[in-house]
Write an enzyme that holds these catalytic residues in place. Structure first.
Site, PDB file in Angstrom:
ATOM      1  N   HIS A 140      43.544  29.087  32.953  1.00 45.07           N
ATOM      2  CA  HIS A 140      43.684  30.415  33.579  1.00 45.07           C
ATOM      3  C   HIS A 140      44.752  31.234  32.846  1.00 45.07           C
ATOM      4  O   HIS A 140      44.520  32.387  32.479  1.00 45.07           O
ATOM      5  CB  HIS A 140      44.058  30.209  35.061  1.00 45.07           C
ATOM      6  CG  HIS A 140      44.385  31.449  35.832  1.00 45.07           C
ATOM      7  ND1 HIS A 140      43.555  31.957  36.802  1.00 45.07           N
ATOM      8  CD2 HIS A 140      45.467  32.280  35.795  1.00 45.07           C
ATOM      9  CE1 HIS A 140      44.106  33.056  37.330  1.00 45.07           C
ATOM     10  NE2 HIS A 140      45.274  33.261  36.735  1.00 45.07           N
ATOM     11  N   GLU A 141      45.906  30.625  32.603  1.00 43.27           N
ATOM     12  CA  GLU A 141      46.994  31.370  31.951  1.00 43.27           C
ATOM     13  C   GLU A 141      46.642  31.715  30.507  1.00 43.27           C
ATOM     14  O   GLU A 141      46.939  32.816  30.034  1.00 43.27           O
ATOM     15  CB  GLU A 141      48.304  30.580  32.020  1.00 43.27           C
ATOM     16  CG  GLU A 141      48.819  30.334  33.446  1.00 43.27           C
ATOM     17  CD  GLU A 141      48.867  31.582  34.317  1.00 43.27           C
ATOM     18  OE1 GLU A 141      49.089  32.682  33.789  1.00 43.27           O
ATOM     19  OE2 GLU A 141      48.682  31.444  35.544  1.00 43.27           O
ATOM     20  N   HIS A 144      44.422  34.622  30.403  1.00 40.57           N
ATOM     21  CA  HIS A 144      45.210  35.859  30.450  1.00 40.57           C
ATOM     22  C   HIS A 144      45.681  36.220  29.041  1.00 40.57           C
ATOM     23  O   HIS A 144      45.525  37.358  28.595  1.00 40.57           O
ATOM     24  CB  HIS A 144      46.458  35.675  31.328  1.00 40.57           C
ATOM     25  CG  HIS A 144      46.216  35.830  32.800  1.00 40.57           C
ATOM     26  ND1 HIS A 144      45.432  36.818  33.332  1.00 40.57           N
ATOM     27  CD2 HIS A 144      46.695  35.118  33.863  1.00 40.57           C
ATOM     28  CE1 HIS A 144      45.426  36.715  34.658  1.00 40.57           C
ATOM     29  NE2 HIS A 144      46.174  35.682  35.003  1.00 40.57           N
ATOM     30  N   HIS A 150      42.691  39.307  36.351  1.00 37.27           N
ATOM     31  CA  HIS A 150      42.085  38.620  37.488  1.00 37.27           C
ATOM     32  C   HIS A 150      40.779  39.285  37.897  1.00 37.27           C
ATOM     33  O   HIS A 150      40.666  40.508  37.867  1.00 37.27           O
ATOM     34  CB  HIS A 150      43.051  38.614  38.684  1.00 37.27           C
ATOM     35  CG  HIS A 150      44.270  37.806  38.430  1.00 37.27           C
ATOM     36  ND1 HIS A 150      45.531  38.255  38.723  1.00 37.27           N
ATOM     37  CD2 HIS A 150      44.409  36.575  37.889  1.00 37.27           C
ATOM     38  CE1 HIS A 150      46.409  37.334  38.381  1.00 37.27           C
ATOM     39  NE2 HIS A 150      45.758  36.294  37.869  1.00 37.27           N
ATOM     40  N   TYR A 196      41.171  34.794  42.312  1.00 38.82           N
ATOM     41  CA  TYR A 196      42.097  34.136  43.227  1.00 38.82           C
ATOM     42  C   TYR A 196      41.356  33.400  44.339  1.00 38.82           C
ATOM     43  O   TYR A 196      40.221  33.726  44.683  1.00 38.82           O
ATOM     44  CB  TYR A 196      43.015  35.179  43.862  1.00 38.82           C
ATOM     45  CG  TYR A 196      44.275  35.483  43.080  1.00 38.82           C
ATOM     46  CD1 TYR A 196      44.450  35.013  41.783  1.00 38.82           C
ATOM     47  CD2 TYR A 196      45.286  36.245  43.650  1.00 38.82           C
ATOM     48  CE1 TYR A 196      45.607  35.305  41.086  1.00 38.82           C
ATOM     49  CE2 TYR A 196      46.446  36.538  42.954  1.00 38.82           C
ATOM     50  CZ  TYR A 196      46.599  36.063  41.668  1.00 38.82           C
ATOM     51  OH  TYR A 196      47.740  36.356  40.989  1.00 38.82           O
TER      52      TYR A 196
HETATM   53 ZN   LIG Z   1      46.610  34.771  36.838  1.00 34.90          ZN
END
Ligand SMILES: [Zn+2]
Length: 435
Positions: A140-141, A144, A150, A196
């Site tokens: 996930h990071e 980014h 998101h 999320y």
């Molecule tokens: Zn995030």
């Protein structure tokens, strides 16, 4: 299928530089300022780029992302990170490369939360990790860092979800802000690792408690037409097809190794003898041939590095493709380098090696094919054949220490010392015998 997030939905106290001490932060999700820096570089993307994600324009040229670990990051966490990188590399044309002197790079360090800049900043950009044990939070990071926001920040989200502002903890609304400057495309992806959990930053999750998420607590509610996907939100167990498609839309298809044609037995290419070859496995398996001219022992070694042991197997095949020996890499000395060796004595012919991945993701490995005997430069001084090679060979045979020389299992049949080693050495010295 179901996310594993909710079971560990306790909140922790975060103390972050530049932030008020004592603010609450979801333990598995980024700080509110996760994407605080938003360096957008103007870029006209070609029409064929059709991301299924929410993309910034500041991508990494050619998909090459340099990275560096803070010295405090443990070997285990570096390995976990590398495996997460391998998984991303398996599904798109991104390569994570250790930094040497590059100016633009991701600096991976221990944090009190998980967060990253979105896209390439052009300089040293910190990526903080605390949830090291979750591969998909690491992914996930890094997604980014590759340029993805998101999923709930898409400007078309209202068609798919409702953000329940009343349930969001004070000060954390920024995590739900629509990013109009980023580019969404395709259907909203309820399965994305970039979406999320539906109770993220919920007021129903007080500090220090574990909580169960009910619809009345949710901060993200699926629209009635998508109610069946409510429980997909917060997936941190696998990369969704939308995650993979989105990455391919920006960075292209995965990059395989330099032996593109070695993906099947019929197209297997010859492996140079006694020359380590650095390779990359993306497809299901790699195939090589090892031709030997005379009967004897052949062996091959696979070094898997941080691409840990259970991810790959090595097999030696007969000329008729029967499996003679197979092995999974192990790390007997605990140095983080996993090695597998297969060997057999066999007749002259063309043997084959097969490297097969046992996980969905690929990675880099080094393969070395050993021939039927060592070269005659026994003392490895680069001059051969010379009298000193012979002197050293017999000295070591008699029990002297070896230093930089080859071992006395000259014919590599794993039996030594034996007369056949001496015979093979002399024959090879005389100009024959060794492929
Ligand atoms: Zn995030």
């Amino acid at each position: 299928m179901r996310k594993s997030i909710r079971a560990v939905c306790g909140c922790t106290l975060a103390v972050v530089a530049g932030q008020a001490v004592g603010q609450l932060s979801h333990p598995l999700f980024p700080q509110p300022w996760e994407a605080g820096a938003d360096p957008i570089v103007a870029c006209n993307l070609p029409e064929q780029f059709v991301p299924r994600s929410l993309w910034n324009a500041n991508l990494w040229p050619s998909g090459i992302v340099h990275y560096e670990f803070d010295p405090a990051v443990t070997a285990q966490n570096r390995s976990r990170t590398r495996i997460a990188m391998n998984e991303i590399e398996t599904f798109c044309g991104v390569r994570f490369v250790p930094r040497t002197t590059e100016v633009a790079y991701v600096y991976v360090q221990n944090g009190t939360g998980n967060n990253s800049f979105v896209g390439r900043t052009g300089g040293r950009q910190v990526l903080n990790m605390v949830s090291w044990s979750s591969r998909y939070i690491i992914i996930h990071e890094f997604m980014h860092a590759l340029g993805i926001w998101h999923e709930q920040q898409r400007n078309d989200r209202e068609t798919f979800v409702t953000i329940v502002t009343a349930n969001i903890q004070a000060g954390f609304g920024g995590n739900f802000t629509i990013r109009n400057t980023a580019t969404p495309f395709g259907a909203f992806d309820f399965e994305s690792v970039m979406l999320y959990d539906d109770c993220s930053f919920s007021t129903c999750c007080p500090a220090g408690s574990t909580c169960g998420c009910s619809l009345s607590c949710a901060t993200i509610l699926a629209q009635p037409a998508f109610a069946g996907q409510q429980n997909l939100m917060g997936n941190r167990s696998y990369m969704s097809q939308g995650d993979k498609d989105g990455l391919v839309s920006r960075y292209g298809a995965p990059m395989d190794d330099s032996f593109e044609e070695n993906d099947g037995l019929t197209g297997a290419v010859a492996l140079p003898i006694r020359t380590p070859v650095e390779l990359r496995l993306i497809d299901a398996g790699d195939f090589f041939t090892m031709p030997i001219a005379v009967a004897g022992a052949i062996s091959a070694e696979l070094s898997a590095g941080e691409w840990a042991g259970t991810n790959v197997t090595l097999a030696l095949l007969s000329p008729t493709n029967a499996v003679l020996r197979s092995a999974q890499p192990t790390d007997p000395d605990g140095d983080g380098v996993f090695v597998a060796t297969v060997s057999t004595t066999g007749a002259a012919g063309t043997y084959k090696l097969r490297v097969t991945k046992t996980q969905p993701w690929g990675g880099d490995y080094t393969l070395t094919a050993n021939g039927t005997c060592d070269d005659v430069d026994f003392n490895n001084n680069g001059v051969f054949p010379e009298d000193q090679d012979v002197v050293d060979f017999f000295s070591v045979l008699a029990g002297a220490s070896c230093g930089a020389c080859n071992d006395i299992d000259f014919n590599n049949n794993l039996v030594f010392p034996e007369d056949a080693d001496v015979t093979a050495f002399i024959n090879t010295l005389a100009g024959g015998g060794c492929p």
